[in-house]
Design an enzyme around this catalytic site. Sequence first.
Site, PDB file in Angstrom:
ATOM      1  N   LYS A  62      37.700  39.004  33.792  1.00 59.18           N
ATOM      2  CA  LYS A  62      36.996  39.410  35.018  1.00 59.18           C
ATOM      3  C   LYS A  62      36.014  40.543  34.729  1.00 59.18           C
ATOM      4  O   LYS A  62      34.864  40.521  35.177  1.00 59.18           O
ATOM      5  CB  LYS A  62      38.006  39.852  36.078  1.00 59.18           C
ATOM      6  CG  LYS A  62      38.873  38.741  36.621  1.00 59.18           C
ATOM      7  CD  LYS A  62      39.922  39.308  37.574  1.00 59.18           C
ATOM      8  CE  LYS A  62      40.882  38.252  38.050  1.00 59.18           C
ATOM      9  NZ  LYS A  62      41.938  38.814  38.927  1.00 59.18           N
ATOM     10  N   ALA A  79      41.411  44.141  37.363  1.00 56.36           N
ATOM     11  CA  ALA A  79      42.872  44.093  37.315  1.00 56.36           C
ATOM     12  C   ALA A  79      43.345  42.679  37.599  1.00 56.36           C
ATOM     13  O   ALA A  79      42.625  41.869  38.187  1.00 56.36           O
ATOM     14  CB  ALA A  79      43.469  45.067  38.324  1.00 56.36           C
ATOM     15  N   ASP A  80      44.558  42.398  37.175  1.00 55.24           N
ATOM     16  CA  ASP A  80      45.187  41.126  37.513  1.00 55.24           C
ATOM     17  C   ASP A  80      46.690  41.339  37.587  1.00 55.24           C
ATOM     18  O   ASP A  80      47.226  42.287  37.003  1.00 55.24           O
ATOM     19  CB  ASP A  80      44.860  40.032  36.498  1.00 55.24           C
ATOM     20  CG  ASP A  80      45.137  38.655  37.070  1.00 55.24           C
ATOM     21  OD1 ASP A  80      44.276  38.133  37.805  1.00 55.24           O
ATOM     22  OD2 ASP A  80      46.232  38.111  36.825  1.00 55.24           O
ATOM     23  N   GLN A  81      47.331  40.450  38.307  1.00 52.67           N
ATOM     24  CA  GLN A  81      48.769  40.595  38.537  1.00 52.67           C
ATOM     25  C   GLN A  81      49.430  39.224  38.498  1.00 52.67           C
ATOM     26  O   GLN A  81      48.957  38.281  39.128  1.00 52.67           O
ATOM     27  CB  GLN A  81      48.997  41.259  39.890  1.00 52.67           C
ATOM     28  CG  GLN A  81      50.415  41.692  40.171  1.00 52.67           C
ATOM     29  CD  GLN A  81      50.470  42.478  41.464  1.00 52.67           C
ATOM     30  OE1 GLN A  81      50.142  41.962  42.525  1.00 52.67           O
ATOM     31  NE2 GLN A  81      50.868  43.735  41.378  1.00 52.67           N
ATOM     32  N   ALA A 116      48.041  44.295  35.235  1.00 48.74           N
ATOM     33  CA  ALA A 116      47.142  44.753  34.172  1.00 48.74           C
ATOM     34  C   ALA A 116      45.873  45.335  34.766  1.00 48.74           C
ATOM     35  O   ALA A 116      45.366  44.858  35.785  1.00 48.74           O
ATOM     36  CB  ALA A 116      46.781  43.588  33.247  1.00 48.74           C
TER      37      ALA A 116
END
Length: 203
Positions: A62, A79-81, A116
Site C-alpha cells: 500500500k 498499515a494492515d491488519q 502492521a
Amino acid sequence: MMSFSTSLILASGSSARRMLLENAGLAVQARPVDLDEEALRRSCEEQGHTLSQTAIALADAKANLATRDVGFDELTVAADQILDLDGVAFAKPGSVAEAAEHLRRLRGRTHVLRTAVVLYKGGEKVWEHLASPRLTMRDFSDDFLKAYLEREGPAILSCVGAYRLEGPGIQLFSAVEGVQDAVMGLPLLPLLEELRELKVLAA
C-alpha cells in the site's frame, strides 16, 4: 526544523486510522490505493509466509503504491491488519450474514490481530513495526448477536472481525491484551517514536 506536528500521507481510506493520527496532532492527507489484497494474500500463502509477514507485506505494498510521485521528504504511512484465529486468517466480511458467521466462530475464543505499520520517506521504506494484540470474545448469546448485528448493520463490513472496539463492539469481549490503537489498526505510539527518531517531531 522539528515541531509538535508534521504532515503525513496515509495510504488508506480508513476513518479510524485517520482519526488516530489527527487526534495525535498530525496533519493527514488520505490517499487510498487500488491494491488487489486477495491476490497478494494468496501469493504470500503460496510462499509460506506467516500471517505477521503477510500483514507487513500488505502494508508495504500500500505504501509503495501511495509513494509514487511524492516529494523527496514526504512521509507516507500505511498499515494492515489480519485477524489470526489459531493460524487461520479472517478477511473482512462481505455481508452481514457472513459477519454473523465470523462472530459465531470467534465467540468464546481468543484471537490475535496481526497489525502492521510501515513508514516511507520519499519513495524508500525507512521503518516497519508489528503489534499483536490478543482479544478474547465472551460466550455471548444468539439473542445478543442478533441485537448487535441489527445495531451495527453494514458499518461492520469494513472491519476485520466484524467489530469496532471503539463502539458497541466492545460488548463482545471479556478481555483485551494490547493497546487500543493497535486494535483499531494503527500502532500509534511506536510510529510517533519513529517520527521523533527521524527528527520530524520534537523529542
